[in-house]
Design an enzyme around this catalytic site. Structure first.
Site, PDB file in Angstrom:
ATOM      1  N   GLU A   2     -26.267  34.750  23.301  1.00 10.63           N
ATOM      2  CA  GLU A   2     -26.868  33.432  23.192  1.00 10.63           C
ATOM      3  C   GLU A   2     -26.405  32.726  21.936  1.00 10.63           C
ATOM      4  O   GLU A   2     -26.097  33.353  20.920  1.00 10.63           O
ATOM      5  CB  GLU A   2     -28.398  33.559  23.138  1.00 10.63           C
ATOM      6  CG  GLU A   2     -28.986  33.798  24.489  1.00 10.63           C
ATOM      7  CD  GLU A   2     -30.489  33.942  24.451  1.00 10.63           C
ATOM      8  OE1 GLU A   2     -31.066  33.921  23.340  1.00 10.63           O
ATOM      9  OE2 GLU A   2     -31.071  34.077  25.532  1.00 10.63           O
ATOM     10  N   CYS A  40     -26.797  28.447  15.549  1.00 13.40           N
ATOM     11  CA  CYS A  40     -27.181  29.842  15.326  1.00 13.40           C
ATOM     12  C   CYS A  40     -26.275  30.722  16.184  1.00 13.40           C
ATOM     13  O   CYS A  40     -26.296  30.641  17.410  1.00 13.40           O
ATOM     14  CB  CYS A  40     -28.654  29.986  15.726  1.00 13.40           C
ATOM     15  SG  CYS A  40     -29.288  31.645  15.604  1.00 13.40           S
ATOM     16  N   CYS A  62     -27.842  44.911  19.767  1.00  8.52           N
ATOM     17  CA  CYS A  62     -27.856  45.305  18.355  1.00  8.52           C
ATOM     18  C   CYS A  62     -28.092  46.804  18.306  1.00  8.52           C
ATOM     19  O   CYS A  62     -28.912  47.323  19.065  1.00  8.52           O
ATOM     20  CB  CYS A  62     -28.986  44.564  17.622  1.00  8.52           C
ATOM     21  SG  CYS A  62     -29.012  44.897  15.843  1.00  8.52           S
ATOM     22  N   CYS A 107     -35.298  47.116  15.301  1.00  6.94           N
ATOM     23  CA  CYS A 107     -36.494  46.513  14.708  1.00  6.94           C
ATOM     24  C   CYS A 107     -37.566  46.383  15.800  1.00  6.94           C
ATOM     25  O   CYS A 107     -37.275  45.897  16.896  1.00  6.94           O
ATOM     26  CB  CYS A 107     -36.162  45.162  14.101  1.00  6.94           C
ATOM     27  SG  CYS A 107     -34.886  45.313  12.838  1.00  6.94           S
ATOM     28  N   CYS A 146     -38.303  42.978  17.635  1.00  8.59           N
ATOM     29  CA  CYS A 146     -37.148  42.181  18.056  1.00  8.59           C
ATOM     30  C   CYS A 146     -36.692  42.557  19.460  1.00  8.59           C
ATOM     31  O   CYS A 146     -36.460  43.729  19.746  1.00  8.59           O
ATOM     32  CB  CYS A 146     -35.991  42.380  17.081  1.00  8.59           C
ATOM     33  SG  CYS A 146     -34.475  41.566  17.605  1.00  8.59           S
ATOM     34  N   CYS A 182     -28.648  11.188  22.112  1.00 12.71           N
ATOM     35  CA  CYS A 182     -27.359  11.865  22.246  1.00 12.71           C
ATOM     36  C   CYS A 182     -26.775  11.608  23.624  1.00 12.71           C
ATOM     37  O   CYS A 182     -25.638  11.200  23.752  1.00 12.71           O
ATOM     38  CB  CYS A 182     -27.521  13.371  22.038  1.00 12.71           C
ATOM     39  SG  CYS A 182     -27.778  13.792  20.326  1.00 12.71           S
TER      40      CYS A 182
HETATM   41  N1  SAH Z   1     -29.832  41.018  12.686  1.00 10.49           N
HETATM   42  C1  SAH Z   1     -29.977  40.023  11.700  1.00 10.49           C
HETATM   43  C2  SAH Z   1     -29.806  38.616  12.211  1.00 10.49           C
HETATM   44  C3  SAH Z   1     -30.356  38.287  13.566  1.00 10.49           C
HETATM   45  S1  SAH Z   1     -32.090  38.186  13.763  1.00 10.49           S
HETATM   46  C4  SAH Z   1     -31.320  40.179  11.001  1.00 10.49           C
HETATM   47  O1  SAH Z   1     -32.139  40.946  11.479  1.00 10.49           O
HETATM   48  O2  SAH Z   1     -31.491  39.531   9.969  1.00 10.49           O
HETATM   49  C5  SAH Z   1     -32.537  36.649  12.952  1.00 10.49           C
HETATM   50  C6  SAH Z   1     -33.958  36.658  12.450  1.00 10.49           C
HETATM   51  O3  SAH Z   1     -34.890  36.615  13.535  1.00 10.49           O
HETATM   52  C7  SAH Z   1     -34.282  37.886  11.656  1.00 10.49           C
HETATM   53  O4  SAH Z   1     -35.005  37.554  10.492  1.00 10.49           O
HETATM   54  C8  SAH Z   1     -35.142  38.662  12.633  1.00 10.49           C
HETATM   55  O5  SAH Z   1     -35.954  39.569  11.956  1.00 10.49           O
HETATM   56  C9  SAH Z   1     -35.905  37.562  13.306  1.00 10.49           C
HETATM   57  N2  SAH Z   1     -36.513  37.941  14.577  1.00 10.49           N
HETATM   58  C10 SAH Z   1     -36.139  38.905  15.440  1.00 10.49           C
HETATM   59  N3  SAH Z   1     -36.982  38.949  16.499  1.00 10.49           N
HETATM   60  C11 SAH Z   1     -37.900  38.004  16.307  1.00 10.49           C
HETATM   61  C12 SAH Z   1     -39.035  37.554  17.061  1.00 10.49           C
HETATM   62  N4  SAH Z   1     -39.354  38.104  18.226  1.00 10.49           N
HETATM   63  N5  SAH Z   1     -39.755  36.527  16.554  1.00 10.49           N
HETATM   64  C13 SAH Z   1     -39.403  35.930  15.394  1.00 10.49           C
HETATM   65  N6  SAH Z   1     -38.360  36.317  14.640  1.00 10.49           N
HETATM   66  C14 SAH Z   1     -37.616  37.338  15.085  1.00 10.49           C
HETATM   67 FE1  SF4 Z   2     -30.954  43.800  15.182  1.00 15.07          FE
HETATM   68 FE2  SF4 Z   2     -33.234  44.038  13.844  1.00 15.07          FE
HETATM   69 FE3  SF4 Z   2     -31.777  41.787  13.585  1.00 15.07          FE
HETATM   70 FE4  SF4 Z   2     -33.062  42.373  15.901  1.00 15.07          FE
HETATM   71  S1  SF4 Z   2     -33.998  41.903  13.921  1.00 15.07           S
HETATM   72  S2  SF4 Z   2     -30.990  41.615  15.698  1.00 15.07           S
HETATM   73  S3  SF4 Z   2     -32.884  44.626  15.994  1.00 15.07           S
HETATM   74  S4  SF4 Z   2     -31.197  43.883  12.963  1.00 15.07           S
END
Ligand code: SAH
Ligand code: SF4
Length: 429
Positions: free
Chosen positions: A135, A148, A155, A159, A162, A404
């Protein structure tokens, strides 16, 4: 050419996987290059090599690279036929061996406030039986437009809040697939330099041409955040190469100060990001104590909070004008107490920082809920009173879509919460 032009490189950090299945999932899948590779995402050196393979004389290569770079990254040429300053013979020779393919748009969602989300299918050798999809989201604001980008399919990290972390399939994106997302956004937003230009001028593309603004303001895509799917610092080389292309002043020309890389805390690669990319940094903190962060961001078991913050303190170029953004997802009754807000402020003392509170975006099967709005406001107030900008905002309900007017289909709208989360990610102060 015997070697594929674009190959993914798995960072050594990923290869030396952590305690069995704890922090990371299964190994990455390999990128299978398509029969005809795309020139999108090649460095100037790789492009020079590609021109050599189709017989361009050594003395002409530099000039041809300049021309093609300009057509690709300033004008957004969709095919070789559009490159009118390049001889017909060379165009044909290039078309026989290469494409200018970007990822294919398979779905497009447009919210009432102009946020656009594209589901992109990657053109690799897997696409026939099991297509890889990522995406990419565009978030318009009054003074900027933030794109973005995803860096991996899925991944390897896990987490717990996530959705991406629950996906089984993982593959690193190539530099071409990362740059390709910017190309798709500019294609769909009609955000390329459009004016017809005499061939002579194109041949000597200058940085002034590359940075020319759209009439009445800046380009629609003015900022980039690496906050889509994947952990960018686990695909370091490809992300670095792609961002160096995005920041090239004679091409896409998005300044490094307008590019933010978000990491869950891959400590050894934080310094590399500063030294080799020089972009802005965002860190997904989400908790103030190791015990909780171990659960939310399991990578914390490998790189605990004190090591992470040490790496942040040493981030090259850090200053009040170039702050680190700390992301904090608001999870009801998990990490959202006001005591934690106070601890957060203490923890970050001395680091030039911004704190981005992200309302949790729920997904099917998650055990978490988003904090109540009142709690988010109170949490945010503590941070604001400690001297940090308070970045959570309600959507303004602005509908710039009609203005737009580029696209007709609005298949599905993003939810209000999803929009809010995206807005927080857009780093709007
Ligand atoms: N992997 C990287 C970048 C992608 S995620 C990282 O973790 O930083 C981008 C942001 O979205 C991160 O801060 C992540 O923790 C957050 N994120 C992931 N899942 C989410 C959710 N369900 N609701 C809100 N933020 C979320
Ligand atoms: Fe990967 Fe964690 Fe970032 Fe989600 S929040 S994309 S699992 S590093």
């Amino acid at each position: 050419m015997t070697e594929p032009l674009q190959s993914t490189s798995v960072s050594s950090t990923t290869a030396t996987a952590a305690p069995s299945g704890f922090v990371e999932k299964t190994p990455l899948e390999r990128y299978l290059p398509p029969a005809k590779p795309s020139l999108v995402g090649l460095s100037r050196a790789q492009l020079t090599e590609a021109l050599a393979t189709v017989g361009v004389a050594a003395a002409q290569r530099k000039m041809r690279v300049q021309q093609i770079w300009h057509w690709l990254y300033v004008r957004g040429a969709p095919d070789f036929a559009a490159m009118t300053s390049v001889s017909k013979e060379l165009r044909a020779a290039l078309a026989a061996q290469f494409t200018l393919a970007r990822p294919e748009v398979v779905a497009e969602q447009i919210s009432a406030d102009g946020t656009r989300k594209w589901l992109l299918r990657l053109g690799d050798g897997h696409s026939a039986e099991r297509p890889h999809e990522v995406e990419c989201v565009y978030i318009p604001e009054a003074d900027r437009g933030t794109l973005c980008l995803s860096t991996q399919v899925g991944c390897t990290l896990t987490c717990s809040f996530c959705h991406t972390g629950t996906q089984r399939l993982v593959r690193n994106l190539t530099p071409g697939e990362i740059v390709g997302q910017i190309m798709v956004a500019r294609d769909r937003l009609d955000d390329w330099l459009g004016a017809a230009r005499p061939a002579g001028e194109i041949a000597v593309a200058s940085s002034a041409v590359g940075q020319r603004m759209r009439q009445g303001g800046q380009r629609l895509v003015s900022n980039i955040v690496m906050m889509g799917m994947g952990e960018p610092l686990y695909n370091f080389e490809a992300v670095r190469d792609a961002l160096l292309i995005a920041a090239d002043g004679e091409g896409i020309a998005i300044s490094k100060r307008r590019i933010t890389l978000s990491t869950s805390g891959v400590v050894p690669n934080i310094a590399r990001a500063g030294a080799e990319i020089g972009c802005m940094l965002a860190v997904s903190l989400h908790a103030v104590r190791d015990e909780l962060r171990n659960e939310l961001v399991p990578l914390n078991r490998k790189y605990p909070i004190n090591q992470l913050l040490d790496a942040c303190r040493k981030y090259p170029g850090l200053s009040n004008a170039r702050r680190i953004t700390f992301e904090y997802v608001m999870l009801k009754d998990v990490n959202d107490s006001l005591a934690e807000a106070k601890e957060l402020v203490k923890l970050l003392a001395g680091i030039p920082a911004k704190i981005n509170l992200i309302p949790f975006n729920p997904w099917p099967g998650t055990k978490y809920e988003c904090s109540d709005w009142e709690r988010i406001e109170n949490f945010s107030e503590i941070i604001f009173n400690a001297g940090y900008a308070s970045p959570v905002r309600t959507p303004r309900g602005r509908d710039i879509l009609a203005a737009c007017g580029q696209l007709k289909s609005a298949s599905e709208k993003l939810s209000a919460r999803e929009r809010l989360a995206l807005r927080a990610m857009a780093m709007t102060d």
